[in-house]
Write a protein that holds these residues in place. Structure first.
Motif, mmCIF file in Angstrom:
data_model
loop_
_atom_site.group_PDB
_atom_site.id
_atom_site.type_symbol
_atom_site.label_atom_id
_atom_site.label_comp_id
_atom_site.label_asym_id
_atom_site.label_seq_id
_atom_site.Cartn_x
_atom_site.Cartn_y
_atom_site.Cartn_z
ATOM 1 N N PHE A 40 0.515 -1.521 -0.128
ATOM 2 C CA PHE A 40 -0.038 0.376 -0.043
ATOM 3 C C PHE A 40 0.696 0.999 -0.014
ATOM 4 O O PHE A 40 0.270 2.456 -0.536
ATOM 5 N N LYS A 55 -1.397 3.988 -3.773
ATOM 6 C CA LYS A 55 -2.086 3.110 -3.975
ATOM 7 C C LYS A 55 -3.969 4.324 -3.884
ATOM 8 O O LYS A 55 -4.016 5.145 -2.910
ATOM 9 N N HIS A 81 -3.680 3.336 -11.119
ATOM 10 C CA HIS A 81 -3.884 3.285 -9.887
ATOM 11 C C HIS A 81 -2.974 3.439 -8.432
ATOM 12 O O HIS A 81 -3.561 3.123 -7.157
ATOM 13 N N TRP A 82 -2.434 4.255 -9.537
ATOM 14 C CA TRP A 82 -1.340 4.491 -7.640
ATOM 15 C C TRP A 82 -0.811 5.986 -8.132
ATOM 16 O O TRP A 82 -1.034 6.869 -9.587
ATOM 17 N N SER A 103 -5.116 4.156 0.881
ATOM 18 C CA SER A 103 -4.241 3.524 0.502
ATOM 19 C C SER A 103 -4.574 2.432 0.838
ATOM 20 O O SER A 103 -4.957 1.319 0.155
ATOM 21 N N VAL A 107 -6.129 -1.523 -0.368
ATOM 22 C CA VAL A 107 -5.792 -2.593 -0.275
ATOM 23 C C VAL A 107 -6.771 -3.179 0.287
ATOM 24 O O VAL A 107 -6.870 -4.663 0.138
#
Length: 125
Positions: A40, A55, A81-82, A103, A107
């Protein structure tokens, strides 16, 4: 926010999250925080600049990149996504802590129920 403060803030927040683990799967220069075996947060130096890679939900990532000059697509990660946080004036400690927490939540939400940590009320989404 300078690079050292960025790294310290991100690390401190990650370490405070339930069942977060610090690992070094990419070598000693990459601090990789995981929950339930999934990444994460990555804290690393890229081209001499300290950054944090997190994330983010795709629409949130896009909005953050638009609103903050120091937030860019995830370095060496899926760009949708990041995100990467870089030192600069457009982010502060509160935003870094919020993004690390978000983040982590993303996750955890993707983990099988059996691998999800028990979350305190303030972390439940």
């Amino acid at each position: 926010m300078d690079g050292e403060t960025l790294h310290d803030t991100a690390r401190r927040r990650a370490e405070a999250l339930p069942e977060a683990r610090l690992e070094y799967p990419f070598g000693p220069d990459w601090d990789v925080f995981k929950v339930g075996g999934k990444v994460f947060l990555l804290v690393v130096e890229v081209r001499g600049e300290r950054v944090a890679i997190l994330k983010a939900a795709p629409l949130d990532a896009e909005a953050l990149r638009t609103a903050h000059a120091d937030i860019t697509p995830g370095y060496h990660m899926n760009k949708r996504h990041w995100i990467t946080l870089s030192p600069g004036g457009s982010i502060d400690a509160a935003l870094v802590e919020e993004l690390v927490t978000d983040s982590y939540r993303l996750v955890v939400a993707g983990l099988p129920r059996a691998r999800r940590p028990a979350l305190p009320d303030e972390l439940r989404g």
